[in-house]
Design a protein around this motif. Structure first.
Motif, PDB file in Angstrom:
ATOM      1  N   VAL A 240       0.897  -1.320  -0.063  1.00 45.69           N
ATOM      2  CA  VAL A 240       0.016  -0.218   0.052  1.00 45.69           C
ATOM      3  C   VAL A 240       1.023   1.358   0.060  1.00 45.69           C
ATOM      4  O   VAL A 240       1.879   1.267   0.803  1.00 45.69           O
ATOM      5  CB  VAL A 240      -0.933   0.073   1.050  1.00 45.69           C
ATOM      6  N   HIS A 241       0.489   2.095  -0.921  1.00 43.48           N
ATOM      7  CA  HIS A 241       1.579   3.257  -1.058  1.00 43.48           C
ATOM      8  C   HIS A 241       0.911   4.555  -1.466  1.00 43.48           C
ATOM      9  O   HIS A 241      -0.348   4.424  -1.870  1.00 43.48           O
ATOM     10  CB  HIS A 241       2.453   3.109  -2.473  1.00 43.48           C
ATOM     11  N   SER A 242       1.490   5.671  -1.107  1.00 44.68           N
ATOM     12  CA  SER A 242       0.750   7.101  -1.410  1.00 44.68           C
ATOM     13  C   SER A 242       1.890   8.170  -1.659  1.00 44.68           C
ATOM     14  O   SER A 242       2.775   8.104  -0.758  1.00 44.68           O
ATOM     15  CB  SER A 242       0.041   7.476  -0.416  1.00 44.68           C
ATOM     16  N   ILE A 243       1.695   8.650  -2.731  1.00 49.14           N
ATOM     17  CA  ILE A 243       2.669   9.978  -3.101  1.00 49.14           C
ATOM     18  C   ILE A 243       1.742  11.198  -3.267  1.00 49.14           C
ATOM     19  O   ILE A 243       0.587  11.147  -3.709  1.00 49.14           O
ATOM     20  CB  ILE A 243       3.391   9.531  -4.207  1.00 49.14           C
ATOM     21  N   GLY A 244       2.358  12.292  -2.315  1.00 51.88           N
ATOM     22  CA  GLY A 244       1.500  13.380  -2.676  1.00 51.88           C
ATOM     23  C   GLY A 244       2.477  14.676  -2.624  1.00 51.88           C
ATOM     24  O   GLY A 244       3.519  14.679  -2.375  1.00 51.88           O
ATOM     25  N   ALA A 245       2.050  15.711  -3.126  1.00 54.17           N
ATOM     26  CA  ALA A 245       2.467  16.971  -3.289  1.00 54.17           C
ATOM     27  C   ALA A 245       1.503  18.016  -2.629  1.00 54.17           C
ATOM     28  O   ALA A 245       0.286  18.256  -3.163  1.00 54.17           O
ATOM     29  CB  ALA A 245       2.791  17.402  -4.971  1.00 54.17           C
ATOM     30  N   PHE A 246       2.030  18.809  -1.957  1.00 57.32           N
ATOM     31  CA  PHE A 246       1.141  19.942  -1.148  1.00 57.32           C
ATOM     32  C   PHE A 246       1.846  21.098  -1.292  1.00 57.32           C
ATOM     33  O   PHE A 246       3.057  21.487  -1.024  1.00 57.32           O
ATOM     34  CB  PHE A 246       1.222  19.476   0.372  1.00 57.32           C
ATOM     35  N   LYS A 247       1.039  22.462  -1.394  1.00 54.21           N
ATOM     36  CA  LYS A 247       1.490  23.648  -1.240  1.00 54.21           C
ATOM     37  C   LYS A 247       0.582  24.886  -0.755  1.00 54.21           C
ATOM     38  O   LYS A 247      -0.736  24.528  -0.895  1.00 54.21           O
ATOM     39  CB  LYS A 247       1.807  24.079  -2.937  1.00 54.21           C
ATOM     40  N   GLY A 248       0.861  25.481   0.199  1.00 52.58           N
ATOM     41  CA  GLY A 248       0.189  26.599   0.916  1.00 52.58           C
ATOM     42  C   GLY A 248       0.648  26.768   2.188  1.00 52.58           C
ATOM     43  O   GLY A 248       1.346  25.966   2.696  1.00 52.58           O
ATOM     44  N   GLY A 249      -0.005  27.833   3.002  1.00 52.63           N
ATOM     45  CA  GLY A 249       0.436  27.889   4.179  1.00 52.63           C
ATOM     46  C   GLY A 249       1.937  28.272   4.578  1.00 52.63           C
ATOM     47  O   GLY A 249       2.536  27.836   5.592  1.00 52.63           O
ATOM     48  N   GLY A 250       2.553  28.717   3.448  1.00 53.96           N
ATOM     49  CA  GLY A 250       4.086  28.954   3.772  1.00 53.96           C
ATOM     50  C   GLY A 250       4.776  27.955   3.383  1.00 53.96           C
ATOM     51  O   GLY A 250       6.011  27.693   3.681  1.00 53.96           O
ATOM     52  N   HIS A 251       4.209  26.587   2.903  1.00 49.74           N
ATOM     53  CA  HIS A 251       5.179  25.409   2.847  1.00 49.74           C
ATOM     54  C   HIS A 251       4.903  24.986   1.356  1.00 49.74           C
ATOM     55  O   HIS A 251       3.799  25.241   0.628  1.00 49.74           O
ATOM     56  CB  HIS A 251       4.689  24.484   3.583  1.00 49.74           C
TER      57      HIS A 251
END
Length: 309
Positions: A240-251
């Motif tokens: 079971v795998h998960s990859i993610g990209a996140f942007k906002g809140g200064g990060h």
């Protein structure tokens, strides 16, 4: 949905691979190091105290979980990196679909063409719904040679495409998945800005029932882009795998969590989400709990497909 199984596939002993993959031969996948010999979580950061906090919190979560887990984190805003088992190999399951899409776009760039309506439809189904038939169609169209060409251009040197049409048995690792996410989220010479934006758009529009995993605990003010994979085999249980990209809140950060040795699919999901929650919390400690994302729809375990041809 009924799938025609090729004569070659019938000759192989198989197990059912739920939703993420296909019918796969019963052979052991490449196994990462056992928990007893696992390296420690390694974190660095330009922000005082952040690396130590992340290292402690990720380790605390994993101390309560069985199976083998690999973790990658990079936040550009604070120059923060965390890794665990970064080069261990895992059967990719549907996480490889992001690589398939990146290869398709990279190949189209060579002749300065846009995707055809057919290709766009297949790509959308492949990423947003994790459609296996669409993936098999694009995998055959591209061929392993082009996939290897993209991997070379992307410097994903430890990723090994699955053979015999079994794209879900591609061997992946945290280092290369984090490199892929970096190519998707920052300007580079491999993927054009339009290509990167297209991948991110599809990862943002993944169906609600598949938005579990690395998004767990992300603040509502942060944009979420995700692709998950899940696959059961006769040895080492569920991948079971998960990859993610996140942007906002200064990060501006990417997370990859790869797991195997899970007793059930949902056990692996819970492990990934526990790790992800502490990462999001440590990066954005001032965000209230009520403003964080908690997936409410757990994945199903009964969509079976087989590679064609």
């Amino acid at each position: 949905m009924t799938h025609r199984i090729s004569q070659r596939a019938r000759a192989l002993p198989v197990v059912a691979a739920a939703a993420a993959g296909m019918l796969v031969p019963v052979v052991a996948g490449a196994a990462p190091a056992s928990a007893a010999t696992a390296p420690q979580v390694s974190c660095t950061s330009s922000q005082t105290g952040l690396a130590a906090r992340l290292k402690k919190d990720i380790a605390a979560v994993l101390a309560t979980r069985s199976g083998t887990v690999a973790v990658g984190l990079y936040d550009r805003a604070t120059n923060t990196t965390c890794t665990l088992r970064a080069t261990g190999s895992y059967d990719s399951a549907s996480v490889v679909k992001v690589t398939v899409l990146a290869t398709l776009l990279w190949d189209a760039q060579k002749t300065n063409r846009s995707l055809t309506s057919r290709e766009a439809g297949l790509a959308t189904a492949m990423i947003t719904k994790s459609d296996n038939t669409a993936t098999s169609t694009l995998w055959r169209q591209l061929g392993v040679t082009k996939v290897k060409g993209f991997l070379s251009a992307a410097r994903m040197s430890r990723t090994v495409p699955g053979s015999g049409g079994y794209w879900g048995l591609t061997q992946i690792n945290v280092t290369d998945e984090q490199r892929l996410l970096s190519l998707i989220t920052t300007r580079n010479t491999v993927l054009r800005d339009t290509s990167r934006a297209y991948v991110l758009k599809l990862m943002k529009n993944v169906v609600t029932s598949q938005k579990w995993g690395t998004p767990a605990g992300a603040p509502s003010s942060v944009s979420v882009h995700v692709k998950n994979g899940w696959l059961q085999r006769a040895t080492r249980g569920w991948r079971v795998h998960s990859i993610g990209a996140f942007k906002g809140g200064g990060h501006d950060y990417t997370i990859s969590v790869l797991t195997d040795g899970n007793s059930t699919m949902n056990y692996g999901v819970a492990t990934i989400q526990a790790v992800s929650k502490v990462i999001h919390r440590d990066l954005t400690p001032d965000v209230r709990t009520a403003s964080r994302y908690t997936p409410t729809v757990m994945p199903m375990e009964a969509h079976i497909a087989v590679p064609q041809g």
